[in-house]
Write an enzyme that holds these catalytic residues in place. Structure first.
Site: not given
Ligand SMILES: Cc1cc2nc3c(=O)[nH]c(=O)nc-3n(C[C@H](O)[C@H](O)[C@H](O)COP(=O)(O)OP(=O)(O)OC[C@H]3O[C@@H](n4cnc5c(N)ncnc54)[C@H](O)[C@@H]3O)c2cc1C
Length: 388
Positions: A130, A132, A164, A247
């Site tokens: 937990g 994001s 997830s 790792e």
């Molecule tokens: C299949 C899947 C499983 C996941 N499982 C988990 C989980 O179990 N637990 C959990 O906590 N999270 C989980 N996540 C979440 C995941 O960690 C986030 O989706 C990811 O970190 C991106 O954050 P966001 O979706 O909020 O996108 P945002 O951070 O809002 O990004 C939106 C867009 O802006 C771009 N962007 C953002 N910041 C920058 C920057 N500094 N420079 C350039 N571009 C930028 C990004 O690349 C993206 O294109 C999962 C995601 C997926 C897709």
């Protein structure tokens, strides 16, 4: 670095490989069944395999022996992961063994270690992550889920998203804001909690392939005992970051993309098609070798006690984007049958593996840090470019 195994490493590789040949379920090894729903869904093959790896003592391969681990060196862990990936057999550790256990070992007190580690090893506690939130993904330190101390407990209010497997896991590790006035990295604490507690509601989010593993979790006055805070209050960011210190060469992903490409080539050979994409596929094969070499490099750095940062980003970026290219080429070459999932009246290719690979390749460039974020790390830390 030396890419060849030392004598001792070669011996270890043979031991792992022989174990997999002798004990790994045929469903994975021979029929290449994917380890879907492995997080607590009661999949019998997976549970039996988990026990077999546990009996061998390799479930928590990187934990110290005193906590039930195998105390493997980074290179031994790397070789083990590579052999599992080459045999297409999942390592059944999961997030609990990979992420929470090591965090508790490093930052937990004795009480937490004796209460929380054994159920991870026995497979009783299955954790989801937990971290994001709707406004905190790439910028994880922006988490807003609020935790307020009340006597011996914390009261949590707010939301997590993209958690997830939260519907099939029974525990969650999470980050919550305990000091809203502190600089953002310094007001966060790290907690674990059972999922089945009053006020915590989990809902699934359907993904583009119709899967239901992604979830969102709503906290409405959820009470977590202070004894479930791991590490000091407001130091949770730093606690969470050490979890990443194990790792992390990304070898399983790099091997996975290479095997997917070899699968495609095998199908094309059988069909006698695809010759017009010969050069493109050869280029992908070379790139998949590069991805594996990059993983070796990261493992080698860690093995020498160094901390990879932009190097790990390079592997993540390169392997996940290559995976997308290979998956797109697979579907492009095989046409519509390549997009069909299992159960499509026999029209699907390889029991729908290609279609699943394609749909899985898209989130792989988002989960665990997006490609743009990895590029940012490579640009600033690797190339020394100024921040934009
Ligand atoms: C299949 C899947 C499983 C996941 N499982 C988990 C989980 O179990 N637990 C959990 O906590 N999270 C989980 N996540 C979440 C995941 O960690 C986030 O989706 C990811 O970190 C991106 O954050 P966001 O979706 O909020 O996108 P945002 O951070 O809002 O990004 C939106 C867009 O802006 C771009 N962007 C953002 N910041 C920058 C920057 N500094 N420079 C350039 N571009 C930028 C990004 O690349 C993206 O294109 C999962 C995601 C997926 C897709």
């Amino acid at each position: 670095m030396n890419y060849k195994d030392s004598e001792q490493e070669a011996k270890w590789r043979t031991e792992v490989s022989q174990f997999l040949t002798a004990e790994a379920p045929e469903e994975y090894r021979v029929h290449h069944k994917p380890a879907v729903d492995s997080y607590g869904s009661g999949d019998e093959t997976f549970q039996a395999w988990r026990k077999a790896v546990g009996r061998k003592g390799w479930l928590a391969s990187h934990w110290p022996k005193e906590y039930g681990g195998a105390s493997l060196s980074v290179m031994e862990q790397f070789i083990m992961k590579e052999e599992f990936a080459l045999a297409r057999v999942p390592h059944p550790g999961g997030r609990a063994v990979e992420m929470v256990g090591p965090t508790i070992i490093l930052h937990g007190n004795d009480q937490q270690k004796s209460e929380l580690l054994p159920p991870i090893l026995s497979g009783e506690h299955i954790y989801c992550q937990g971290f994001s939130e709707p406004q905190a993904g790439s910028d994880l330190a922006a988490v807003q889920l609020r935790a307020v101390r009340q006597g011996d407990d914390y009261i949590l209010n707010g939301q997590k998203i993209w958690t997830s497997n939260a519907t099939t896991c029974n525990w969650m590790f999470l980050l919550a804001r305990t000091d809203p006035d502190a600089p953002k990295h310094r007001g966060i604490s790290y907690f674990v909690t059972p999922v089945d507690v009053p006020g915590l509601t989990v809902r699934t989010i359907e993904d583009m392939a119709g899967g239901h593993e992604l979830c969102e979790a709503f906290f409405d006055d959820v009470r977590i005992p202070a004894t479930y805070r791991i590490g000091e209050e407001n130091r949770g960011w730093y606690v969470a970051m050490t979890t990443l210190d194990f790792e992390r060469s990304g070898i399983a992903g790099a091997v996975g993309v290479q095997l997917s490409l070899l699968d495609l080539i095998q199908i094309l050979k059988q069909n006698g098609t695809g010759s017009h994409r010969r050069t493109e596929l050869a280029e992908y094969y070379i790139e998949s070798c590069v991805a594996r070499e990059m993983s070796y490099h990261v493992a080698d750095l860690q093995n020498r006690g160094l901390v990879p940062n932009y190097e790990a980003s390079m592997v993540k970026l390169f392997s996940s984007e290559l995976s997308r290219r290979v998956a797109t080429a697979s579907v492009g070459t095989l046409g519509l049958p390549g997009t069909l999932l299992k159960g499509s009246k026999g029209y699907e290719v390889q029991e729908g593996r290609i279609a699943r690979y394609y749909s899985g390749s898209i989130p792989s460039t988002i989960a665990g840090g997006t490609s743009e974020v990895q590029r940012g790390i490579i640009a600033t830390r690797g190339l020394g470019l100024p921040r934009g």
